[in-house]
Design a protein around this motif. Structure first.
Motif, mmCIF file in Angstrom:
data_model
loop_
_atom_site.group_PDB
_atom_site.id
_atom_site.type_symbol
_atom_site.label_atom_id
_atom_site.label_comp_id
_atom_site.label_asym_id
_atom_site.label_seq_id
_atom_site.Cartn_x
_atom_site.Cartn_y
_atom_site.Cartn_z
ATOM 1 N N VAL A 163 1.105 -1.420 -0.299
ATOM 2 C CA VAL A 163 0.093 0.202 0.227
ATOM 3 C C VAL A 163 0.296 1.557 0.003
ATOM 4 N N GLU A 164 0.432 2.122 -0.700
ATOM 5 C CA GLU A 164 1.594 3.173 -1.497
ATOM 6 C C GLU A 164 1.244 4.442 -0.908
ATOM 7 N N ALA A 165 1.320 5.111 0.056
ATOM 8 C CA ALA A 165 1.137 6.948 -0.561
ATOM 9 C C ALA A 165 2.415 7.858 -0.886
ATOM 10 N N PRO A 166 1.715 8.908 -0.889
ATOM 11 C CA PRO A 166 3.344 9.969 -1.237
ATOM 12 C C PRO A 166 4.205 10.660 0.176
ATOM 13 N N ASP A 167 5.103 10.271 0.110
ATOM 14 C CA ASP A 167 5.897 10.710 1.266
ATOM 15 C C ASP A 167 5.555 11.587 2.237
ATOM 16 N N PRO A 168 5.180 12.849 1.597
ATOM 17 C CA PRO A 168 4.461 14.188 2.387
ATOM 18 C C PRO A 168 3.506 13.615 3.146
ATOM 19 N N GLU A 169 2.521 13.176 2.245
ATOM 20 C CA GLU A 169 0.945 12.571 2.519
ATOM 21 C C GLU A 169 1.314 12.283 4.838
ATOM 22 N N ARG A 170 1.923 10.734 3.752
ATOM 23 C CA ARG A 170 2.416 10.031 5.142
ATOM 24 C C ARG A 170 2.323 10.812 6.260
ATOM 25 N N GLU A 171 3.564 12.037 6.199
ATOM 26 C CA GLU A 171 4.235 12.394 7.253
ATOM 27 C C GLU A 171 2.600 13.283 7.905
ATOM 28 N N ARG A 172 2.144 14.170 6.894
ATOM 29 C CA ARG A 172 1.316 14.783 7.025
ATOM 30 C C ARG A 172 0.075 14.221 8.436
ATOM 31 N N ARG A 173 -0.375 12.598 7.645
ATOM 32 C CA ARG A 173 -1.127 11.878 8.649
ATOM 33 C C ARG A 173 -1.055 11.929 10.431
ATOM 34 N N LEU A 174 0.705 11.362 9.458
ATOM 35 C CA LEU A 174 1.595 11.288 11.204
ATOM 36 C C LEU A 174 1.283 12.000 11.980
ATOM 37 N N ARG A 175 1.989 13.756 11.517
ATOM 38 C CA ARG A 175 1.616 14.564 12.375
ATOM 39 C C ARG A 175 0.390 14.596 12.946
ATOM 40 N N GLU A 176 -0.630 14.132 12.602
ATOM 41 C CA GLU A 176 -1.857 14.490 12.962
ATOM 42 C C GLU A 176 -1.847 13.499 14.377
ATOM 43 N N ARG A 177 -2.180 12.502 13.180
ATOM 44 C CA ARG A 177 -1.817 11.248 14.770
ATOM 45 C C ARG A 177 -1.465 11.724 15.854
ATOM 46 N N HIS A 178 0.420 11.854 16.705
ATOM 47 C CA HIS A 178 0.711 11.745 16.739
ATOM 48 C C HIS A 178 -0.582 13.655 17.445
ATOM 49 N N LEU A 179 -0.252 14.279 16.925
ATOM 50 C CA LEU A 179 -0.570 15.298 17.766
ATOM 51 C C LEU A 179 -1.737 14.805 18.593
ATOM 52 N N GLY A 180 -2.460 14.267 17.870
ATOM 53 C CA GLY A 180 -4.245 13.468 18.646
ATOM 54 C C GLY A 180 -3.777 12.802 20.102
ATOM 55 N N ASN A 181 -2.880 12.146 19.613
ATOM 56 C CA ASN A 181 -2.551 10.976 20.705
ATOM 57 C C ASN A 181 -1.507 11.833 22.004
ATOM 58 N N GLY A 182 -1.851 13.099 21.597
ATOM 59 C CA GLY A 182 -1.179 13.330 22.665
ATOM 60 C C GLY A 182 0.435 14.377 23.033
ATOM 61 N N SER A 183 0.630 13.541 21.957
ATOM 62 C CA SER A 183 1.926 14.314 21.614
ATOM 63 C C SER A 183 2.369 15.905 21.726
ATOM 64 N N SER A 184 3.622 16.424 21.942
ATOM 65 C CA SER A 184 3.782 17.852 22.126
ATOM 66 C C SER A 184 4.331 17.857 20.501
ATOM 67 N N ALA A 185 4.611 19.147 19.971
ATOM 68 C CA ALA A 185 4.727 19.860 18.184
ATOM 69 C C ALA A 185 6.650 18.470 18.659
ATOM 70 N N GLU A 186 7.058 19.018 19.316
ATOM 71 C CA GLU A 186 8.523 19.364 19.769
ATOM 72 C C GLU A 186 8.853 17.366 19.086
ATOM 73 N N ARG A 187 7.730 17.199 19.924
ATOM 74 C CA ARG A 187 7.754 15.239 20.588
ATOM 75 C C ARG A 187 7.333 14.689 18.746
ATOM 76 N N THR A 188 6.528 15.303 18.402
ATOM 77 C CA THR A 188 6.515 14.867 17.297
ATOM 78 C C THR A 188 6.875 15.029 15.764
ATOM 79 N N ALA A 189 7.791 16.062 15.884
ATOM 80 C CA ALA A 189 8.433 15.997 15.094
ATOM 81 C C ALA A 189 9.960 15.212 15.409
ATOM 82 N N ALA A 190 10.408 14.874 16.308
ATOM 83 C CA ALA A 190 11.017 14.443 17.082
ATOM 84 C C ALA A 190 11.277 13.177 16.381
ATOM 85 N N ARG A 191 9.647 12.058 16.655
ATOM 86 C CA ARG A 191 9.173 10.695 16.559
ATOM 87 C C ARG A 191 9.402 10.314 15.411
ATOM 88 N N ILE A 192 9.347 11.821 14.287
ATOM 89 C CA ILE A 192 8.759 11.306 12.662
ATOM 90 C C ILE A 192 10.380 11.202 12.206
#
Length: 220
Positions: A163-192
């Protein structure tokens, strides 16, 4: 590997159900691999829902690899807390063993674990594979990995789609997922940067072991 990214959901459902059309045929296990946030679970749920609509309730089942995340206590013990979601943070052998049970089509329900994003822990028995189930759709990042445990799981699948998706789109979804799960913006960037991207590259390196490539979420 055949690249066919432009099929509709109906096309993909037809393809998924074709091997299960004969009631005398073995239960079909279809795997969906792909990097984090590619849309695997969206496609898996759509295929299961479509199959049940065509064939009846319980005719298809969803089996997520995420149910085999190691617990946070085990990750801490192993020094993997910062690599949660990487290949060694899963019980690959346990996943393969469950697939073997499901493939044997026992005359009783098989219960399937899942991952709870609110608890941040795996939970037991959230999903069920009923005895009359014809199609099992299982999804996870590492189904194509050529490594111990993952090889055993791959051998039980009748088909494996990347299952393929463009990397920028995947990372946008990941940011939303991590932030929605309570991660800070800094923690989210580090996790990605430190975890999700390396995990995605490991998945991409194994894509040749898949049978075909599809885009997700599928439309139409």
């Amino acid at each position: 590997m055949q690249r066919q990214p432009h099929h509709t959901l109906r096309d993909l459902l037809d393809d998924a159900l074709r091997p299960a059309a004969d009631p005398a045929a073995p239960r079909v296990l279809l795997g969906l691999a792909g990097p984090p946030a590619a849309g695997k679970s969206v496609l898996a749920h759509a295929l299961v829902a479509g199959a049940c609509e065509r064939l009846g309730p319980g005719a298809a089942a969803y089996v997520p690899l995420d149910g085999f995340h190691l617990s946070n206590a085990q990750l801490q013990r192993l020094g993997l807390s910062d690599r949660k979601g990487s290949p060694p943070s899963f019980d690959a052998y346990g996943y393969a063993a469950l697939l073997a049970r499901i493939a044997a089509a026992p005359p009783h329900d098989v219960y399937v674990p899942d991952y709870d994003r609110a608890l941040h822990e795996p939970v037991a028995a959230r999903h069920t594979v009923h005895p009359h189930c014809r199609l099992v759709v299982t999804e996870g990042n590492y189904l194509a990995l050529d490594a111990p445990g993952w090889r055993e799981a791959r051998a039980l699948l009748h088909g494996l789609w990347y299952v393929e998706a463009p990397d920028p789109e995947r990372e946008r979804r990941l940011r939303e997922r991590h932030l929605g799960n309570g991660s800070s913006a800094e923690r989210t960037a580090a996790r990605i940067t430190g975890n999700d991207r390396p995990n995605g590259e490991a998945v991409k390196a194994a894509r040749s072991r898949c049978d075909r490539t599809v885009l997700a979420p599928p439309l139409g």
